[in-house]
Design an enzyme around this catalytic site. Sequence first.
Site, PDB file in Angstrom:
ATOM      1  N   GLU A  78      35.261  28.785-118.130  1.00  0.00           N
ATOM      2  CA  GLU A  78      35.447  26.859-118.706  1.00  0.00           C
ATOM      3  C   GLU A  78      33.764  26.664-118.939  1.00  0.00           C
ATOM      4  O   GLU A  78      33.332  26.963-120.361  1.00  0.00           O
ATOM      5  CB  GLU A  78      35.469  26.110-118.059  1.00  0.00           C
ATOM      6  CG  GLU A  78      37.046  26.049-117.767  1.00  0.00           C
ATOM      7  CD  GLU A  78      37.079  25.576-115.810  1.00  0.00           C
ATOM      8  OE1 GLU A  78      36.748  24.105-115.727  1.00  0.00           O
ATOM      9  OE2 GLU A  78      37.740  25.603-115.464  1.00  0.00           O
ATOM     10  N   HIS A 125      50.129  26.677-134.073  1.00  0.00           N
ATOM     11  CA  HIS A 125      49.802  25.080-133.841  1.00  0.00           C
ATOM     12  C   HIS A 125      49.866  25.258-131.826  1.00  0.00           C
ATOM     13  O   HIS A 125      51.270  24.492-131.254  1.00  0.00           O
ATOM     14  CB  HIS A 125      51.154  24.505-134.796  1.00  0.00           C
ATOM     15  CG  HIS A 125      51.446  24.747-135.666  1.00  0.00           C
ATOM     16  ND1 HIS A 125      50.177  23.846-136.303  1.00  0.00           N
ATOM     17  CD2 HIS A 125      51.917  25.795-136.268  1.00  0.00           C
ATOM     18  CE1 HIS A 125      50.292  25.013-137.882  1.00  0.00           C
ATOM     19  NE2 HIS A 125      51.146  25.069-137.762  1.00  0.00           N
ATOM     20  N   SER A 171      37.382  24.605-105.486  1.00  0.00           N
ATOM     21  CA  SER A 171      37.692  22.561-105.403  1.00  0.00           C
ATOM     22  C   SER A 171      36.889  21.945-103.332  1.00  0.00           C
ATOM     23  O   SER A 171      37.653  22.136-103.081  1.00  0.00           O
ATOM     24  CB  SER A 171      39.240  21.619-105.608  1.00  0.00           C
ATOM     25  OG  SER A 171      38.860  20.475-105.118  1.00  0.00           O
ATOM     26  N   LYS A 175      43.075  24.356-105.177  1.00  0.00           N
ATOM     27  CA  LYS A 175      42.688  24.775-106.258  1.00  0.00           C
ATOM     28  C   LYS A 175      42.061  25.977-106.324  1.00  0.00           C
ATOM     29  O   LYS A 175      41.611  26.428-105.026  1.00  0.00           O
ATOM     30  CB  LYS A 175      41.380  23.717-106.165  1.00  0.00           C
ATOM     31  CG  LYS A 175      42.006  22.954-107.122  1.00  0.00           C
ATOM     32  CD  LYS A 175      43.144  22.388-108.202  1.00  0.00           C
ATOM     33  CE  LYS A 175      42.326  22.610-109.512  1.00  0.00           C
ATOM     34  NZ  LYS A 175      41.677  21.263-109.945  1.00  0.00           N
TER      35      LYS A 175
END
Length: 464
Positions: free
Chosen positions: A294, A160, A281, A287
Site C-alpha cells: 500500500e 475489467h 492492527s 489483521k
Amino acid sequence: MTKENQKLWGGRFEAGLEKWVEEFGASISFDQKMAEFDLKGSIAHVTMLGATGIISQEEADQIKSGLEELLEEYHAGAIEFDVSNEDIHMNMESLLTAKIGPVAGKLHTARSRNDQVATDMHLYLKAKLDEVITKLANLRSSLVTLADKHTYTIMPGYTHLQHAQPISFGHHLMAYYNMFTRDSERFEFNIKHADLSPLGAAALAGTTFPIDRQLTSDLMGFAQPYSNSLDAVSDRDFILEFLSNSAILMMHMSRICEEIINWCSNEFKFVTLSDTFSTGSSIMPQKKNPDMAELIRGKSGRVYGNLFGLLTVMKSLPLAYNKDLQEDKEGMFDTAETITVAIDILAGMLNTMTVNDKHMAESTEKDFSNATELADYLAAKGLPFRQAHEIVGKLVLDCTKKGIYLQDVALSDYQAISDLIEEDIYVTLQSKTAVERRNSLGGTGFDQVKWQIEQAKATLPSLD
Ligand code: ARG
C-alpha cells in the site's frame, strides 16, 4: 556586520542578512547530501588549476590535500555544517579555509557556484542512476525466478477485473518484467544526459582563465563537457528525465502492488505475504495487512508530485542561473530515496510471498473463463465466429440460470445445440488446455512463457 563574519560574497554589502532571511535562502540542510560530490568536483577543479598553471602546483597540492582530508572527515561523520554558510559549496570552502588558510581562496578561481552546483547534481544523479539500474535488475531477476517457478501455475486472467481467460501466472509476472525492463532502459538513457560536465561554464559565460574543461570532465569520469556554458548552468533536463522515469516506474510498481493487495485479500487468497513484509492492527487481532504494498502505491503520489514540482519551477525560467533552481534538489533526493527503497521492498515481497497455486487454479474452474474456448472450438470447425459467439453467449445465460458451468453441460445437450460438438469438448474446456493452446507469439501458452523466460535469463546473466 564585521569583516570576520562576512559572507564569502560579502565584499559589496554593507549590511548582513537577518537570520530568518538567511535561513530562507539557505540550502545546506538538504544539499549536504551532495557533500562527497562537491569535494570530488573541487578536487578535479584544483587538479586542473595546477596542471594548467592557473595556480602554482604547490598551491594546488595544498588545496587538494585539504579537500582530501575533508573527504575523510566527511566519511567519518566528523563534519558540521553551518547555515550561515548557506550551501554545501560555501560550507566546504569555509571548512577548507579553516584548515589550510587563505590559499583556500584560490580554489574558486575560474569557477562559480552555478557550474559547481550543476556538477554536483550530475555526479549525484549518475551514481543514483547506476544504483537504480542495479536494483531494478535485482527486481527483474526476482520476477523471472518467480515466473520460472510458476510457468504452469494457472490463474484467472482479467479484463475489467472480471475473469476473462485463464492464463499462466508466470505470464502475468513476465508482463511486469517487461515493464521494469523498459524502466531500466529509460534510466540507462537518462545516463547520457547526466553524463555531461558543466564545470568550467563558470557563472554563465565561461571564463578568461585558460582552463581545461576536458581534463576536469575526464577526472570526474564524465563522457564529455557541455558544449554551451549557458545550457550547462541552467539545464535540469537530466533531473526532469529522472523524475519522469521514476514516475513511470512508480506507476508500474503501484500496479503490481495493487494486484498484490487484491491477491492477499480474503476474496482472492491467491498469495500470502510473508510476516516480514506485513503488519498487524492495533485493534483487530486477526489483521495481517499488506502495508508495504500500500505504501509503495501511495508513494507514487509524492514521486509524481516531485516531477510536477520541478516542471513548474523550470517553466518560463529565463537563462541562465536563477535561484529558483535551488528548488531542484529536494524533490530529486526524495524521489531517488523513495524509489531505491521501494524497488527493494517490492523485490523482497515477491521473493518471500507464498503463491497459493492450487487455489489460483481452482478459481478458474468455477467461472465462465472457458467460454472463448467453446466459441473458438466451433469457429475452428467452420462456424463463423460471430455465430459461435452468439450460441455460447446464450448457453452461458442458460447455465447461469441453472447454476452450472460449461464443463457441466451434458454431451447430449451440447449436441442438441450444435452437431459440431464432440466428446473432446471437455478437454478443450479445461483451463490447462486453454492456456496451453494459446501458443501464438507472446501468448500465455506455456511454451511462449518459457521462451520469454529464456530471453530474460539471457539478458540477466546473474540468473544463470
Ligand atoms: N545553493 C545554490 C543552488 O542550489 C547554489 C548556486 C548558487 N548560485 C548563486 N548564484 N546564488 O542552486
